[in-house]
Enzyme design. Structure first.
Site, PDB file in Angstrom:
ATOM      1  N   LYS A  61      92.411  -8.979  42.039  1.00 51.77           N
ATOM      2  CA  LYS A  61      92.987 -10.034  41.200  1.00 51.77           C
ATOM      3  C   LYS A  61      93.191 -11.289  42.042  1.00 51.77           C
ATOM      4  CE  LYS A  61      97.287 -10.970  38.616  1.00 51.77           C
ATOM      5  NZ  LYS A  61      98.537 -10.357  38.101  1.00 51.77           N
ATOM      6  N   LYS A 110      90.036  -9.492  38.059  1.00 49.98           N
ATOM      7  CA  LYS A 110      90.991 -10.170  37.180  1.00 49.98           C
ATOM      8  C   LYS A 110      91.217 -11.590  37.676  1.00 49.98           C
ATOM      9  CE  LYS A 110      95.738 -10.037  35.364  1.00 49.98           C
ATOM     10  NZ  LYS A 110      96.969  -9.227  35.192  1.00 49.98           N
ATOM     11  N   ASP A 157     100.261  -4.276  39.234  1.00 51.75           N
ATOM     12  CA  ASP A 157      99.616  -5.345  39.982  1.00 51.75           C
ATOM     13  C   ASP A 157     100.377  -5.576  41.291  1.00 51.75           C
ATOM     14  OD1 ASP A 157      98.393  -5.425  37.484  1.00 51.75           O
ATOM     15  OD2 ASP A 157      98.208  -7.610  37.479  1.00 51.75           O
TER      16      ASP A 157
END
Length: 248
Positions: free
Chosen positions: A173, A207, A99
């Site tokens: 995300k 996400k 990430d």
């Protein structure tokens, strides 16, 4: 629907951030691993220095729980070169997912070419090593218009440079969960921001992270198109399911 398989159970505080000893911080990670095995989460998201230990614990019981870590966390202001070097070290540890915090301040300043290069190079590295890549855009630092633009930008870079299957391994995300806001404003995912990301980043994966602390919110996020939820309340989400004991 098994909500547990949407959950990235997360513990990303350093010992100093948690104001505890290194041993106590490590124990929090150990406890989260044990919890992840019991509840069969999709993934456990931890700092890179714990990956070797966690991998050993999961392998010992043949658990399918994946391991993820963060890159350039939590401000995202490092150079692309430094991000790539950090990512390579994580890949050597054999994490499943990485990430990356996007350089959102550079984006806000109008440096679109840097963001495009960052997304391209980080995606290229991860896909070449069969890893899932997530780009944290830090919604609390952005206006709605900026959320739309950066979500579209990431989508376009991925779809223009990689095959269609890449979209299944690239996420947009929402948040780090560490951004400092004023006036008690949310620092993580909200229904509004997730709707904007979903409308503008699909077919990339989505996400939601930061602020998802209960079962009802998790279900709402999923209904808005979320594919994964990053949360430090994974256990609470599973335990508080509305009379759905077989849903995890």
């Amino acid at each position: 629907m098994k909500v547990n398989q949407f959950l990235d159970a997360t513990y990303l505080k350093t010992a100093s951030q948690a104001n505890i000893s290194e041993a106590e911080n490590e124990q929090k990670v150990i406890d989260l691993v044990k919890e992840s095995i019991v509840f069969d989460y999709k993934l456990i998201m931890i700092r890179a220095n714990y990956v070797k230990m966690v991998k050993g614990m999961l392998s010992k019981v043949n658990s399918p729980v994946l391991i993820g870590t963060v890159i350039d966390f939590h401000e995202g202001a490092s150079s692309i070169k430094n991000k790539i070097e950090e990512a390579k070290k994580a890949i050597e540890l054999n994490v499943d997912e990485l990430d990356f915090v996007v350089n959102y301040n550079a984006f806000k300043a109008g440096n679109i070419s840097l963001i495009k290069e960052e997304v391209l190079e980080c995606t290229k590295l991860c896909l070449a090593n069969n890893k899932v890549v997530k780009f944290i855009i830090e919604v609390a630092a952005l206006s709605n218009e900026e959320i739309i633009v950066i979500s579209q930008l990431i989508k376009e870079v991925v779809l223009n440079n990689f095959d269609d299957q890449a979209a299944q391994k690239v996420f947009v995300k929402s948040s780090t969960g560490f951004f400092k806001t004023s006036d008690n404003k949310p620092n993580g995912a909200t229904f509004e921001t997730i709707k904007l990301i979903s409308e503008n980043a699909k077919p990339l994966q989505i996400k939601a992270a930061g602020g998802v602390r209960d079962y009802g919110t998790a279900l709402k996020m999923i209904s808005l198109g979320v594919d994964r939820i990053g949360t430090s309340s994974a256990k609470e989400i599973c335990l508080k399911q509305e009379n759905n004991k077989n849903d995890y």
